[in-house]
Design an enzyme around this catalytic site. Structure first.
Site, PDB file in Angstrom:
ATOM      1  N   HIS A  62       0.831  -1.204   0.000  1.00  0.00           N
ATOM      2  CA  HIS A  62       0.000   0.000   0.000  1.00  0.00           C
ATOM      3  C   HIS A  62       0.863   1.250   0.000  1.00  0.00           C
ATOM      4  CE1 HIS A  62       1.087  -0.454   4.242  1.00  0.00           C
ATOM      5  NE2 HIS A  62       0.933   0.867   4.316  1.00  0.00           N
ATOM      6  N   HIS A  77       5.188   6.379  -0.426  1.00  0.00           N
ATOM      7  CA  HIS A  77       6.126   5.276  -0.495  1.00  0.00           C
ATOM      8  C   HIS A  77       5.406   3.948  -0.284  1.00  0.00           C
ATOM      9  CE1 HIS A  77       5.815   6.198   3.786  1.00  0.00           C
ATOM     10  NE2 HIS A  77       6.094   4.909   3.983  1.00  0.00           N
TER      11      HIS A  77
END
Length: 134
Positions: free
Chosen positions: A40, A130
């Site tokens: 994710h 990220h």
């Protein structure tokens, strides 16, 4: 990080999802970590209190104007690491326009960021998209 977070997940059928799952598992094994998680990108953390959405979180999610998310492209930049638990090892992502737009919409669900200007400034200056690996 108190509160809940909103995550951007790869589509279920996208081939990159399985690649990331395998990479997260191999990285955890290599470094002796038992912490496994789904791939994710955190769009925002520190969301409004759970009392805001109560026992109907899906209804609350459905009420968010996430149309900006239709134009999201995720571009990987490089591997990076920090001395922060949630960013020990990660794939840094470029702040594409669509990703910033989606993060801005999500950030407006955080206390003290509910106006467009404040949320947009956060997305431009603070947001660090990220994919965590460890």
């Amino acid at each position: 990080m108190p509160g809940s977070s909103l995550w951007l997940l790869p589509p279920e059928a996208h081939p990159l999802k399985q690649v990331l799952v395998a990479l997260i598992e191999r990285t955890a094994s290599r470094f002796g970590s038992s912490d496994l998680f789904i791939p994710h990108i955190t769009l925002t953390s520190d969301l409004v209190p759970a009392s805001t959405y109560g026992s109907e979180p899906q209804q609350w999610l459905d009420s968010l104007d996430l149309l900006a998310g239709r134009q999201v492209q995720v571009e990987f930049d490089k591997l990076d690491s920090e001395d922060v638990y949630f960013r020990k090892l990660y794939i840094k992502c470029n702040k594409t326009a669509g990703l910033k737009d989606l993060a801005t919409v999500c950030r407006k669900q955080v206390a003290d960021h509910q106006d467009e200007k404040t949320a947009r400034e956060w997305a431009e200056e603070t947001y660090n998209p990220h994919v965590s690996l460890l």
